[in-house]
Design a protein around this motif. Structure first.
Motif, PDB file in Angstrom:
ATOM      1  N   VAL A  83      39.180  25.191  29.414  1.00 48.91           N
ATOM      2  CA  VAL A  83      40.311  25.833  30.264  1.00 48.91           C
ATOM      3  C   VAL A  83      39.485  25.230  31.544  1.00 48.91           C
ATOM      4  CG1 VAL A  83      40.999  27.867  31.341  1.00 48.91           C
ATOM      5  CG2 VAL A  83      40.482  27.862  28.789  1.00 48.91           C
ATOM      6  N   ARG A  91      43.271  28.896  41.927  1.00 44.24           N
ATOM      7  CA  ARG A  91      43.676  30.340  42.365  1.00 44.24           C
ATOM      8  C   ARG A  91      45.083  30.185  42.657  1.00 44.24           C
ATOM      9  NH1 ARG A  91      39.002  33.250  42.924  1.00 44.24           N
ATOM     10  NH2 ARG A  91      40.141  34.987  43.302  1.00 44.24           N
ATOM     11  N   GLY A  93      47.280  30.154  39.824  1.00 43.19           N
ATOM     12  CA  GLY A  93      47.762  30.621  38.744  1.00 43.19           C
ATOM     13  C   GLY A  93      48.060  29.432  37.774  1.00 43.19           C
ATOM     14  N   ARG A  96      46.513  30.774  34.291  1.00 44.81           N
ATOM     15  CA  ARG A  96      47.256  31.860  33.551  1.00 44.81           C
ATOM     16  C   ARG A  96      48.402  31.473  32.988  1.00 44.81           C
ATOM     17  NH1 ARG A  96      47.583  36.963  34.616  1.00 44.81           N
ATOM     18  NH2 ARG A  96      45.949  36.924  36.304  1.00 44.81           N
ATOM     19  N   LYS A 126      42.967  41.580  30.754  1.00 43.88           N
ATOM     20  CA  LYS A 126      44.444  41.557  31.077  1.00 43.88           C
ATOM     21  C   LYS A 126      45.391  40.720  30.102  1.00 43.88           C
ATOM     22  CE  LYS A 126      43.179  42.080  35.833  1.00 43.88           C
ATOM     23  NZ  LYS A 126      43.466  41.062  37.068  1.00 43.88           N
TER      24      LYS A 126
HETATM   25  C1  LIG Z   1      38.193  29.186  35.873  1.00 44.95           C
HETATM   26  C2  LIG Z   1      39.135  28.351  36.198  1.00 44.95           C
HETATM   27  C3  LIG Z   1      39.589  27.901  34.740  1.00 44.95           C
HETATM   28  C4  LIG Z   1      40.444  29.315  36.572  1.00 44.95           C
HETATM   29  O1  LIG Z   1      41.530  28.350  36.978  1.00 44.95           O
HETATM   30  P1  LIG Z   1      42.674  28.790  38.058  1.00 44.95           P
HETATM   31  O2  LIG Z   1      43.711  27.935  37.853  1.00 44.95           O
HETATM   32  O3  LIG Z   1      41.996  28.716  39.312  1.00 44.95           O
HETATM   33  O4  LIG Z   1      43.026  30.243  37.571  1.00 44.95           O
HETATM   34  P2  LIG Z   1      44.203  31.281  37.838  1.00 44.95           P
HETATM   35  O5  LIG Z   1      44.568  30.662  39.434  1.00 44.95           O
HETATM   36  O6  LIG Z   1      45.259  31.215  36.953  1.00 44.95           O
HETATM   37  O7  LIG Z   1      43.623  32.680  38.172  1.00 44.95           O
HETATM   38  C5  LIG Z   1      43.531  33.306  36.771  1.00 44.95           C
HETATM   39  C6  LIG Z   1      42.766  34.486  37.090  1.00 44.95           C
HETATM   40  O8  LIG Z   1      41.440  34.295  37.407  1.00 44.95           O
HETATM   41  C7  LIG Z   1      40.901  34.794  38.592  1.00 44.95           C
HETATM   42  N1  LIG Z   1      40.174  33.816  38.912  1.00 44.95           N
HETATM   43  C8  LIG Z   1      40.240  32.628  39.100  1.00 44.95           C
HETATM   44  N2  LIG Z   1      39.053  31.964  39.545  1.00 44.95           N
HETATM   45  C9  LIG Z   1      38.130  33.056  39.789  1.00 44.95           C
HETATM   46  C10 LIG Z   1      36.907  33.072  40.246  1.00 44.95           C
HETATM   47  N3  LIG Z   1      36.013  31.927  40.503  1.00 44.95           N
HETATM   48  N4  LIG Z   1      36.198  34.269  40.333  1.00 44.95           N
HETATM   49  C11 LIG Z   1      36.739  35.346  39.850  1.00 44.95           C
HETATM   50  N5  LIG Z   1      38.021  35.300  39.452  1.00 44.95           N
HETATM   51  C12 LIG Z   1      38.769  34.108  39.281  1.00 44.95           C
HETATM   52  C13 LIG Z   1      42.223  35.044  39.327  1.00 44.95           C
HETATM   53  O9  LIG Z   1      42.032  35.708  40.535  1.00 44.95           O
HETATM   54  C14 LIG Z   1      43.352  35.344  38.440  1.00 44.95           C
HETATM   55  O10 LIG Z   1      43.163  36.678  38.146  1.00 44.95           O
HETATM   56  P3  LIG Z   1      44.109  37.573  39.111  1.00 44.95           P
HETATM   57  O11 LIG Z   1      45.539  37.072  38.875  1.00 44.95           O
HETATM   58  O12 LIG Z   1      43.702  38.843  38.399  1.00 44.95           O
HETATM   59  O13 LIG Z   1      43.618  37.722  40.280  1.00 44.95           O
HETATM   60  C15 LIG Z   1      38.825  27.335  37.190  1.00 44.95           C
HETATM   61  O14 LIG Z   1      38.188  28.096  38.083  1.00 44.95           O
HETATM   62  C16 LIG Z   1      38.001  26.367  36.714  1.00 44.95           C
HETATM   63  O15 LIG Z   1      38.037  25.122  36.176  1.00 44.95           O
HETATM   64  N6  LIG Z   1      36.486  26.804  36.657  1.00 44.95           N
HETATM   65  C17 LIG Z   1      35.283  25.915  36.009  1.00 44.95           C
HETATM   66  C18 LIG Z   1      35.559  25.885  34.516  1.00 44.95           C
HETATM   67  C19 LIG Z   1      35.780  27.308  33.916  1.00 44.95           C
HETATM   68  O16 LIG Z   1      34.948  28.339  34.227  1.00 44.95           O
HETATM   69  N7  LIG Z   1      36.485  27.415  32.937  1.00 44.95           N
HETATM   70  C20 LIG Z   1      36.804  28.791  32.208  1.00 44.95           C
HETATM   71  C21 LIG Z   1      36.316  28.571  30.769  1.00 44.95           C
HETATM   72  S1  LIG Z   1      36.805  30.009  29.884  1.00 44.95           S
END
Ligand SMILES: CC(C)(COP(=O)(O)OP(=O)(O)OC[C@H]1O[C@@H](n2cnc3c(N)ncnc32)[C@H](O)[C@@H]1OP(=O)(O)O)[C@@H](O)C(=O)NCCC(=O)NCCS
Length: 395
Positions: A83, A91, A93, A96, A126
């Motif tokens: 993911v 951030r 969505g 999600r 959630k």
């Molecule tokens: C983690 C990651 C995939 C999130 O992707 P994203 O498209 O930004 O996620 P979304 O916008 O759909 O947000 C999903 C939820 O996570 C939360 N969230 C996203 N990044 C966050 C962060 N760095 N810290 C805390 N919460 C976070 C958002 O607030 C949201 O929750 P909410 O709706 O309850 O507020 C992205 O930051 C990433 O690529 N990180 C590096 C790799 C990684 O950690 N992958 C996950 C492996 S499980």
């Protein structure tokens, strides 16, 4: 226009894979393109989704078709991984939306459970996921087990390279899948990754021609450490034989490090064993596995005590609705009818916690995952008593 679509084969290289190095690796790395191309076969059967805008990949998520034992039943499971969202598109969505799409795609393909390692557990809670107990890391000097060598046990341990023993390794994992609650079995195209580096020995405990225990491990040098992976066995004799085998490394290595299940007690392995047993939960570096029900079918036919309760599941894309769980015949039957009697209101994370055996109904209430009156708690406890999932076999 931001579309979600599935990608497969080499197309992954210039779509989903473009996000992997930045999200998961030490970067920048001159060799990452080459390494990713080399890893393509290990993604072969994954269900890989991307969010795309004007031909650019903004986010991705994937599911590996796996199997998991849920209270004795082998169940088709989606192991969600990879993911990642482009830093400039976070951030908004995307993850999600991808998770929702993966859930419904996996349900359409007959997967009743989903598991993943969370970066941020409350986000996945959630989405219906509950955390499992983490396996323990155990460290001890092998001479601490020397007393075990005084006893002749009926069986023997042999060892070979993982390449030579791969078939035995997979067959035993497959057997544990049917025997241990929580155990997972990943597809061959992924499991063969262990052959890439081939830096493991495979120790096999055999009794009367039958494999009863397995250990993959490597030794980092004379006087150094024997790094073992998961302690896998199907009987106490299998464990005892493997511990004897480890004892034989006294004064060859100074330490053994091994991973054991949460309900294993290394301090009972031998008298006066000096041992450190530890676990550390940290995000994203050391997360416990999380899992959820994608379908109520995962509970059908599960062996249980004599309970009967109506549950109302709330706030979930897939499972919102009313169900009757009836275990009066010794296995759970799931019906959609509205029965009279005890009733509980649960989130899917709450139900998943009960199904996997990691939560008591009181814990569900205490953690804000539902309302469970005392009568319904009694029924749920009989249907789904606490039990420890062994999150082994991750592959
Ligand atoms: C983690 C990651 C995939 C999130 O992707 P994203 O498209 O930004 O996620 P979304 O916008 O759909 O947000 C999903 C939820 O996570 C939360 N969230 C996203 N990044 C966050 C962060 N760095 N810290 C805390 N919460 C976070 C958002 O607030 C949201 O929750 P909410 O709706 O309850 O507020 C992205 O930051 C990433 O690529 N990180 C590096 C790799 C990684 O950690 N992958 C996950 C492996 S499980």
């Amino acid at each position: 226009m931001r579309n979600i679509r599935q990608v497969s084969g080499d197309e992954r290289l210039h779509t989903a894979f473009t996000l992997y190095p930045y999200a998961f690796d030490e970067t920048p790395s001159a060799n990452s393109a080459e390494e990713l191309r080399g890893s393509l076969p290990f993604h072969e059967g994954n269900h890989t989704l991307i969010v795309e805008e004007a031909g650019r990949t903004l986010a991705t998520a994937a599911a590996i078709p796996a199997h998991q034992n849920l209270r004795g039943n082998v169940t088709r499971t989606a192991a969600i991984a990879w993911v990642a969202t482009h830093p400039g598109a976070r951030r908004q969505g995307h993850s999600r939306r991808l998770m929702h799409q993966l859930h419904s795609d996996m349900l359409d393909r007959g997967r009743s459970l989903a598991v993943l390692y969370p970066f941020h557990p409350s986000f996945y809670e959630k989405l219906g996921y509950i955390g499992f107990p983490l396996n323990r890391r155990v460290e001890f000097p092998p001479e601490g087990l020397a007393s075990l060598l005084d006893v002749a046990l009926p069986g023997e341990v042999s060892w070979q390279g993982i390449r030579e023993g791969f078939k035995i390794y997979r067959e035993f994992q497959h057997r544990l899948l049917s025997e241990r609650h929580g155990f997972m079995f990943t597809p061959d195209y992924r499991a063969v990754r262990v052959l890439e580096a081939a830096d493991r020995w495979l120790a096999t405990a055999v009794v009367d021609g039958e494999v009863v225990g397995l250990l993959t491990y490597r030794v980092d040098g004379y006087g150094g450490c024997l790094h073992a992976d998961e302690l896998l066995y199907s009987s106490a004799l299998g464990r005892a034989l493997l511990l004897q085998f480890l004892a034989q490394h006294a004064y060859q290595v100074s330490r053994v490090v091994i991973t054991v299940a949460p309900d294993e007690f290394p301090e009972t392995w031998a008298t006066s064993l000096t041992v450190r047993t530890e676990t550390e939960t940290a995000f994203p570096t050391s997360p416990p596995l999380m899992g959820r029900l994608l379908s109520m079918d995962a509970l059908r036919g599960v062996h249980c005590g004599p309970g009967r309760v109506e549950i109302e599941l709330v706030e979930d894309q897939l499972l919102t609705g009313r169900y009757l769980l009836d275990g009066t015949d010794g296995t759970i039957d799931v019906a959609t009818s509205r029965g009279a009697g005890e009733k509980a209101t649960l989130t899917v994370a709450g139900l998943s916690g009960l199904a996997y055996g990691v939560l008591d109904p009181v814990d569900v209430v205490a953690r804000g995952m539902g309302e469970v009156p005392e009568g319904a708690a009694v029924e749920l406890r009989a249907l789904l008593p606490r039990c420890t999932p062994h999150a082994f076999g991750k592959g």
